[in-house]
Enzyme design. Sequence first.
Site, mmCIF file in Angstrom:
data_model
loop_
_atom_site.group_PDB
_atom_site.id
_atom_site.type_symbol
_atom_site.label_atom_id
_atom_site.label_comp_id
_atom_site.label_asym_id
_atom_site.label_seq_id
_atom_site.Cartn_x
_atom_site.Cartn_y
_atom_site.Cartn_z
ATOM 1 N N ASN A 148 0.865 -1.178 0.000
ATOM 2 C CA ASN A 148 0.000 0.000 0.000
ATOM 3 C C ASN A 148 0.904 1.231 0.000
ATOM 4 O O ASN A 148 1.614 1.477 0.973
ATOM 5 C CB ASN A 148 -0.909 0.018 1.236
ATOM 6 C CG ASN A 148 -2.064 -0.950 1.117
ATOM 7 O OD1 ASN A 148 -2.749 -1.008 0.110
ATOM 8 N ND2 ASN A 148 -2.290 -1.736 2.174
ATOM 9 N N CYS A 149 0.895 1.989 -1.093
ATOM 10 C CA CYS A 149 1.812 3.114 -1.230
ATOM 11 C C CYS A 149 1.179 4.391 -0.676
ATOM 12 O O CYS A 149 0.150 4.840 -1.187
ATOM 13 C CB CYS A 149 2.196 3.319 -2.699
ATOM 14 S SG CYS A 149 3.377 4.654 -2.935
ATOM 15 N N PRO A 150 1.781 5.003 0.354
ATOM 16 C CA PRO A 150 1.199 6.229 0.913
ATOM 17 C C PRO A 150 1.344 7.426 -0.013
ATOM 18 O O PRO A 150 0.561 8.369 0.063
ATOM 19 C CB PRO A 150 1.998 6.431 2.209
ATOM 20 C CG PRO A 150 3.308 5.758 1.963
ATOM 21 C CD PRO A 150 3.001 4.582 1.086
ATOM 22 N N LYS A 153 -1.488 6.959 -2.422
ATOM 23 C CA LYS A 153 -2.740 6.685 -1.715
ATOM 24 C C LYS A 153 -3.515 5.562 -2.398
ATOM 25 O O LYS A 153 -4.732 5.645 -2.588
ATOM 26 C CB LYS A 153 -3.578 7.966 -1.658
ATOM 27 C CG LYS A 153 -4.556 8.040 -0.482
ATOM 28 C CD LYS A 153 -5.261 9.378 -0.487
ATOM 29 C CE LYS A 153 -6.261 9.468 0.658
ATOM 30 N NZ LYS A 153 -6.991 10.763 0.631
ATOM 31 N N ASN A 154 -2.783 4.511 -2.771
ATOM 32 C CA ASN A 154 -3.410 3.406 -3.484
ATOM 33 C C ASN A 154 -2.614 2.134 -3.225
ATOM 34 O O ASN A 154 -1.443 2.175 -2.834
ATOM 35 C CB ASN A 154 -3.450 3.702 -4.983
ATOM 36 C CG ASN A 154 -4.422 2.813 -5.732
ATOM 37 O OD1 ASN A 154 -5.127 1.991 -5.144
ATOM 38 N ND2 ASN A 154 -4.463 2.955 -7.045
#
Length: 301
Positions: A148-150, A153-154
Amino acid sequence: KTPEFNEWYEKKKCLHLLAPTWQSWINFSRDQAYYLVMVSTAVAYIGYGQVLLATPHQLGGHLLAGALNVAMHTTWQMTVVSDPGTVGMREKDVYAERYRCAIDAMCKSGSIEVAEPGELCHTCRVLRPLRSKHSGHAKKCVPRFDHNCPWVKNAIGYRNHPLFMLYVVCALGALGSTGSLCSSFLIERGGSRWAGAKLYPAVAVSVLICCFFFVGCAILLLFQSHLNIVQNVTTNEYINRSRMDHFRAGGAPGGPLAQRSPFDRGKMANARMLFHLTKEAEAECLACDEGPVQLVHAAAG
């Protein structure tokens, strides 16, 4: 029910009760990182705007930086709204039926050995195939889940991983070109970066922002390339491989970790599968539907 089954069931209930608490903290940190990128970008462009207006003679460099920045923002926005993939690539009813069968078998036997709890998603109510994971952000099980890449945001999974890698490459080019133009401007006007920073603090801040994110993107690109191309291991698998039996020698539970990933097919083949340049990429996700044993045997062969 056996004590073993009851213990596992109570742990699952506790996790579901605590989920809103820790999920809210995860969402908070993810949102903070996302907006940090937006604010940092806006601040960096304020300083770069001064450089752009003061150095029209460097038109070629500005055109290159502008093109790379457009590419970076385009791929970033595409990654933000992209679909990481959904379990399953087969009909949804297939996964749901396997989930019901697994739960029925566990209840009848009173044992957790019938189906490994880690393979069951109690949110989507499916039996997760190998390499997939439930993403709280995407609110679904994602095939070949990476992380989950901050920053975007996805969730990053099978469908949008190539786009994410392209975004990182474009970001490196945009940050490097913009930071170089700002840095050379400080030297040209001040005689040194430090003297120029005193005269043009906004430009100096732009240089610091570009350097910070350039180093971060470079480390991320190297890390992602090493895992996904050299080893064919996702970030999630790298972190949790000690809990995954198919990453152990011979696939034996409790055995030592294998030196090589069961999915590794060589650097060139791994790269082609990562960027969907071969039909084997989708075939691998479908093969994961058949279960760990078949896939590990296929990878070993």
